[in-house]
Design an enzyme around this catalytic site. Structure first.
Site, PDB file in Angstrom:
ATOM      1  N   CYS A  35     -31.584 -15.784  -1.923  1.00 39.55           N
ATOM      2  CA  CYS A  35     -30.712 -16.863  -2.385  1.00 39.55           C
ATOM      3  C   CYS A  35     -29.261 -16.579  -1.997  1.00 39.55           C
ATOM      4  CB  CYS A  35     -30.883 -17.059  -3.891  1.00 39.55           C
ATOM      5  SG  CYS A  35     -30.287 -18.664  -4.455  1.00 39.55           S
TER       6      CYS A  35
ATOM      7  N   HIS B 260     -36.784 -16.726  -4.683  1.00 39.97           N
ATOM      8  CA  HIS B 260     -36.504 -15.507  -5.432  1.00 39.97           C
ATOM      9  C   HIS B 260     -37.784 -14.709  -5.706  1.00 39.97           C
ATOM     10  CE1 HIS B 260     -32.291 -16.181  -6.739  1.00 39.97           C
ATOM     11  NE2 HIS B 260     -32.596 -17.470  -6.720  1.00 39.97           N
TER      12      HIS B 260
ATOM     13  N   GLU C 143     -37.972 -11.771  -6.617  1.00 42.81           N
ATOM     14  CA  GLU C 143     -37.732 -10.868  -7.753  1.00 42.81           C
ATOM     15  C   GLU C 143     -37.911 -11.582  -9.092  1.00 42.81           C
ATOM     16  OE1 GLU C 143     -35.492 -12.417  -6.100  1.00 42.81           O
ATOM     17  OE2 GLU C 143     -33.778 -12.897  -7.369  1.00 42.81           O
TER      18      GLU C 143
END
Lengths: 274, 962
Positions: free
Chosen positions: A96, A228, A230
């Site tokens: 991002c 994302h 994560e």
């Protein structure tokens, strides 16, 4: 075997740093979160790291444009150690805002021949522009990993069986400026030929050229993406996990797989792309 | 507006003022490396000529002194890039080249759509001043205020003209105080008192003594035996401190009765409950209504920012982990907008943008909320902002130590936000935008994020925090923050030490400015160097303003607050007067049950066909999908949102979840569910509603939402946020009393302690022609509930063809305040009164449903709420069905009364056929019935009629798809 060390670079407005550290740790590395001003004061610290992460957020408020000011600082002050790390084959990820920063620094798409030897920040050839829809959007999207890409981060995703991938190979996006554009068709063709288009959207959420969600450099070790990974370290973060069969809720999530694969790659010397 | 724009081009404008002119090479560097992206943008030095096709152009620039975060960033970035010895001055703006409008039309168009004159100026030509305005340093004089000897009318005039908004008895108290000490007050003292004694800061109405007279008869409230209530022989009731005797009394009684998991209630900036062995969670919900009425973007953003600061500044510091937001605005199709009001559509668009830009930048997921519409919110919209944090359990309490330094952290002080506390306590009039533009502010989320980063390090890097207490600067600015923290110790403040945004602020302005993103920490001197080092690393400004200790001339038993400016005393106040001196007069409250039930919607042509009614209800703005709002918020940052506000299968992910679930401790299976309850229709006196029943229904709804997702009903904490029209009017105070009594009874019955709350009691708008529009009494209940194991959460989206739909609970047939009644009137065999929540059965039903869910018997659970049973079933189908894997339902016939009553305490569960026996045994004693079965048709079939789920979805998705 030593535990690889992952550097996660933060600054004012970084806000996905804790989850990126966690992702590296789940992947088998030891993560260290360091403020960019510390690195500017001691650039040689970068040499000690085996992986580098550029987390998401709103660096410096994303004032002017997403990632602009952090990219300017990195290009201006830390280009040399970052270039050296790239040349050394250190796996890097930008998610991002981190991706937005990497393309503006020039770490992506990187030199066509994989020679990281420029003395100054290179020409920038791709950008992440305002979403076609004109505003910030948070949603989960299906993605596809490119079988022909050298990307070490997306390699394990390629192996997920199609039926399972349909349901579980999804990632969250949350951005206002994620529409991938290339400076020219030539740039795009070159990237495709070299397998640098590592990840694409199934339902393009932002108008990105060729549905591009993530790209890597020619060595496949430096990777950036708008989604994302994560934010997908547990099955209970899947967008509709309450509908998944219990058997689909087990094992490693695609988000965790990506970090583990990169940590493993960091233990091996890069395959020369030259 | 009747102005056609066929094409518009926008350009960002940066005005940069440097001491030495920049060279061409430097300009190239600034443009290429900083201001423009060479791949996608072009840049021009100087104003570009108007594009050939444009017929008009305008530029929009912030007014001097208005926060411009982009300019701040550009200043520092230019300095760094060019290695300049000092940062340049920068201002930013937007330029629009428009094709179509005449030049004379561009200004009005901009005012309507592109700029707000409260904070911005519109220029018809490129704006290129020779130099930015500057100001001289203030001389430091503080005016005296003549108070001694004023008569009562003069006191009232002074209160109004100086924007003090103090009542006559408060002014009289001050007159006698100053008469007794033999001097007149200084302006800075009067301002401090006005801020501290404002409704916003001290909640004087809720804390006052109330004489309540209501008509007896069929009153659902049992007045005997309530704590702090004294029922008189004539039936009137004297309530000693309304807040303490209702909302807080419930909490204290529950604690005495074994609720042992609250850790801090009603005393700090946010309420705190235990989360697990090591962690606590805290929560606060605030309103920011008046600023949002005149500058919705800045008002909402600073509302979010302020609530986040409250959560950060709880105990010894918490890390914010989730935000909530609830808006009440006039219907978007409103055509008649009074002078001085913004159109509700513009308000909603802008408040959403404000919440989005602040919350997203802070990196806090916005996970739950609601939007409600009523035409009476036209001049006074409601903006509720909530925040949840997590903290170690040994950091829940802080305490200032005498001798600690007063340290300000974060943003600089400017003239913005002067009089916010008193403004929020006033009533809005059509001229508010002119009169109170100084109270409006633009936030800078990154400053707050940096300050948070510094505070978390100062809390955690050593064995003990580097400070002993902290609070945020909210309403009243330094005056409230230092006044509150120094309550028991006294304080000496050197106002010239406060870092300023620009020169020229008077000592009074510095003291009461509500400039954003500031905290006050109480710091032992030995820790100052370490704190300063952290702040330097995080680029956070730190200033030592003074000391927490009794100033010379006062003692620790009765400490003063002393204000100095360059060594000269400019103000001195007794802490006792400030905090205990406010008079508590008795206030009158009355209540008359209205005999006029709602006749809106009654249709002479009879009731509509059931599925037609359903589609209309799904398009009702209260019910329609809020995806347009939700998707603009990052609801997953921090990677811990286990149940997202929108769920269900991709690609739609359109299922509207009853609650969100977050994991405050990363990696732990323990979760926190977040939701709210809002039942304004039930309490609306205009349609025969009762705020008492509204409060019960709101608590019941909040609990049901949390239970449906899998929270433990025995671990739910709630918050109250009252937004009321002026409570100087006895009828309005009467309805407030009833709502507060409902809070007490509801909390006791559900065993849900209130841990925090807030009120805003002057929500009305007076039009130019003198008409006052009061908002309907609005009570928001926000709830958090512990989820013991998130992997057992259940969501509301329909899951499997073949399973059974069960309605649990006793449905009502009361339609007062319902959406169906609004559209179509009361159906046959139904009543027009508002529904009564049954406190005897409701908690038991919640417990039974929770047991079923934790036992794994439930595939989907959804509460019966806005639009009734059939609407809830439709939402479950919309949530679970896709074109690829359609889900439909075949429902048993039901009447319109069964289908659309908004029954309290009712749930719809999807249960596998095989689990029905266990359901029957678990629900022994709780009413339930099977209402139908899911199938794979993708259609909803009832009483011989069928409608496609995708058509229902379209009806539901479209109205607010902006």
């Amino acid at each position: 075997m030593n535990t690889p060390r992952a550097l996660v670079i933060r600054t004012a407005g970084t806000n996905c740093d804790a989850e990126m550290c966690r992702a590296f740790e789940i992947g088998g590395a030891r993560a260290e979160l360091v403020h960019v001003d510390r690195l500017i004061a001691e650039p040689r610290r970068i040499e000690a790291f085996d992986l580098i992460g550029f987390p998401g957020g709103f660096s410096y408020g994303d004032d002017i444009a997403s990632g602009r000011i952090l990219a300017m600082k990195l290009r201006d002050r830390l280009w040399e150690p970052l270039r050296a790390a790239a040349a050394r084959g250190v796996p890097m990820i930008g998610a991002c805002n981190g991706f937005q920063v990497m393309v503006q620094v020039g770490l992506l798409p990187g030199p066509d021949d994989g020679r990281w030897d420029e003395s100054a920040g290179p020409e920038r050839s791709v950008a992440l522009a305002h979403n076609a829809g004109g505003r910030f959007v948070d949603r989960w999207v299906g993605v596809r990993a490119n079988v022909d890409s050298p990307c070490v981060w997306t390699k394990p995703l390629v192996g997920i069986p199609a039926e399972r991938a349909r349901e579980t190979l999804v990632l969250p996006i949350a951005h206002g400026e994620g529409r991938f554009v290339a400076a020219s068709e030539v740039v795009l063709i070159g990237m495709r030929e070299r397998g640098q288009v590592a990840l694409t959207y199934i339902d393009n959420p932002n108008g990105s050229t060729d549905d591009i969600a993530g790209i890597c450099d020619v060595t496949g070790r430096i990777f950036g993406l708008m989604p994302h990974p994560e934010r997908y370290l547990e099955w209970t973060l899947h967008p509709f996990w309450t509908r998944l069969a219990p058997t689909s809720r087990g094992g490693e999530t695609p988000g965790a797989m990506m970090f583990r694969a990169a940590v493993e790659a960091s233990r091996m010397s890069p395959v020369s792309a030259r | 507006m009747g102005i056609a724009v066929s094409r518009a081009e926008a350009a960002q404008v940066y005005l940069i003022q440097t001491r030495e002119a920049l060279t061409d090479a430097q300009l190239t560097q600034v443009r290429g490396e900083l201001l423009a992206n060479p791949v996608t943008e072009i840049s021009t030095v100087g104003a570009a000529p108007r594009s050939a096709r444009a017929t008009a152009m305008i530029e929009v620039h912030p007014l001097p002194g208005v926060m411009d975060p982009v300019a701040e960033s550009v200043r520092l970035a230019v300095q760094e890039l060019l290695r300049l010895p000092e940062a340049p001055e920068v201002s930013t703006g937007w330029r629009y080249d428009l094709e179509g409008p005449k030049p004379s039309e561009a200004g009005p168009l901009a005012e309507r759509l592109l700029a707000n004159p409260v904070i911005q100026r519109i220029h018809a030509e490129p704006y290129h001043p020779a130099a930015f305005p500057t100001a001289e340093a203030h001389g430091g004089e503080v005016r005296g205020v003549r108070l001694i000897g004023l008569d009562d009318p003069a006191l009232e005039r002074l209160s109004r003209e100086a924007h003090l908004f103090l009542s006559l008895d408060e002014m009289q108290t001050l007159r006698s105080h100053y008469t007794s000490i033999g001097r007149d007050p200084r302006e800075i003292e009067m301002e401090t008192l006005a801020q501290t004694w404002s409704e916003h800061c001290v909640h004087k109405t809720l804390k006052s003594r109330v004489l309540y007279r209501g008509e007896s008869g069929n009153d659902p409230i049992r007045w005997q035996g309530r704590p702090g209530h004294d029922v008189q022989a004539d039936g009137s009731v004297v309530i000693d401190n309304l807040l303490k005797s209702t909302v807080a009394a419930a909490t204290h009684r529950l604690i005495a009765d074994g609720v042992d998991w609250t850790l801090s209630v009603f005393v700090d900036n946010a309420g705190v409950i235990a989360f697990d062995e090591k962690h606590a969670v805290n929560i606060k919900v605030e309103t920011h209504n008046h600023p949002s009425a005149i500058e919705p973007y800045g008002g909402a953003a600073t509302g979010v920012g302020g609530c986040i600061r409250d959560v950060i500044a709880t105990g010894l510091g918490a890390r914010p982990i989730a935000n909530t937001d609830v808006f009440c605005v006039a219907p978007p199709d409103t055509t008649d907008v009074p002078t001085g009001c913004l159109h509700p559509r513009r308000i909603l668009t802008q408040v959403v943008a404000g919440v989005r830009d602040y919350g997203n930048r802070m990196g806090i997921p916005t996970v739950a909320g609601a939007v409600a519409f009523d035409e009476r919110y036209i001049g006074n919209p409601l903006v509720y902002c909530g925040c949840i944090g997590v903290m170690p359990r040994d950091r829940v309490h802080g305490r200032v130590q005498p001798g600690d330094l007063i340290v300000a952290l974060g943003g600089r002080t400017g003239r913005d936000g002067i009089h916010g506390a008193t403004f929020s306590s006033a009533e809005l009039e059509h001229s508010a935008a002119d009169e109170f533009s100084h109270a409006v502010q633009i936030g800078n989320a990154i400053t707050e994020k940096q300050t948070l980063d510094a505070i978390m390090r100062a809390r955690d890097e050593q064995a003990k925090p580097l400070y002993t207490a902290l609070t945020d600067c909210g309403a009243g600015g330094f005056s409230s923050a230092i006044g509150e923290l120094g309550k028991d110790t006294g304080a000496t403040v050197h106002l010239e030490h406060a870092p300023l945004k620009y020169a020229g602020l008077s000592p009074t302005e510095i003291w009461i400015s509500e400039a954003q993103e500031r905290f006050i920490l109480s710091v032992p001197e030995r820790n100052l160097a370490a704190l300063r080092a952290i702040c330097n690393e995080e680029s956070v400004e730190l200033a030592v303003l003074g000391t927490f200790a009794p100033p010379e001339g006062s003692t620790i038993d009765n400490p003063d607050l002393r204000l100095l400016f360059h060594g000269r005393e400019v103000g001195r106040l007794s802490m006792h007067l400030l905090h205990e001196g406010i008079p508590t007069p008795r206030r009158d409250a009355t209540w008359t049950a209205s005999g006029a039930p709602d006749s809106r919607g009654a249709s002479p042509s009879g009731a509509p066909a059931m599925l037609h009614a359903l589609a209309s209800l799904l398009s009702h703005p209260d019910i329609a999908s809020k995806h347009w709002i939700i998707r603009q918020y990052d609801h997953e940052v921090k990677g811990g949102t286990a149940i997202k506000p929108l769920g269900g299968p991709l690609p739609h992910a359109r299922a509207p979840m009853d609650a969100a679930v977050i994991t405050p401790v990363p990696g732990s299976r323990r979760g926190l569910a977040v939701s709210c309850g809002l039942q304004t229709g039930i309490g609306d006196p205009a349609i025969g509603g009762d705020p008492y029943l509204m409060a019960l229904a709101a608590i019941d709804e909040c609990v049901r939402n949390l239970v449906c997702i899998g929270a433990d009903p025995e671990r739910i904490a709630i918050l109250d946020n009252f937004c009321w029209p002026s409570c100087r009017k006895p009828e309005n105070l009467g309805s407030l009393v009833r709502a507060a009594e409902g809070c007490y009874d509801g909390a006791m019955a559900y065993r849900t302690p209130f841990v925090s709350g807030k009120d805003s009691l002057n929500n009305q708008f007076t039009t130019q022609d003198g008409r006052t529009i009061e908002i309907p009494p609005t009570l928001l209940i926000t709830g958090i509930g512990i989820v013991h194991d998130i992997s057992r959460c259940v969501t509301m989206d329909a899951k499997r063809p073949g399973s059974v739909l069960v309605l649990v609970g006793q449905p009502s047939t009361e339609f007062g305040g319902s959406r169906y009644q609004q559209l179509f009137g009361v159906p046959d065999k139904a009543s027009s009164s508002v529904p009564r929540t049954d406190l005897l059965s409701g908690p038991g039903t919640a417990a039974a449903v929770a047991r079923l869910i934790s036992g794994g018997a439930v595939l989907a659970a959804h509460d019966v709420s806005d639009g009734g049973t059939l609407t809830s079933v439709a939402e479950m189908l919309i949530g679970g069905s896709t074109v690829e894997s359609p889900i439909g339902a075949d429902l048993h016939p039901m009447t319109a009364a069964d289908a659309f009553a908004e029954s309290p305490s009712c749930y719809i569960l999807e249960v596998a056929e095989a689990a029905m026996p266990s359901l029957q045994s678990s629900l022994a004693g709780t009413p339930y019935r099977v209402i139908g079965r899911l199938n794979a048709t993708g259609g909803l079939r009832i009483g011989g009629e069928t409608i496609g789920v995708e058509s229902l979805a379209a009806a539901w998705l479209r109205p607010l798809d902006w």
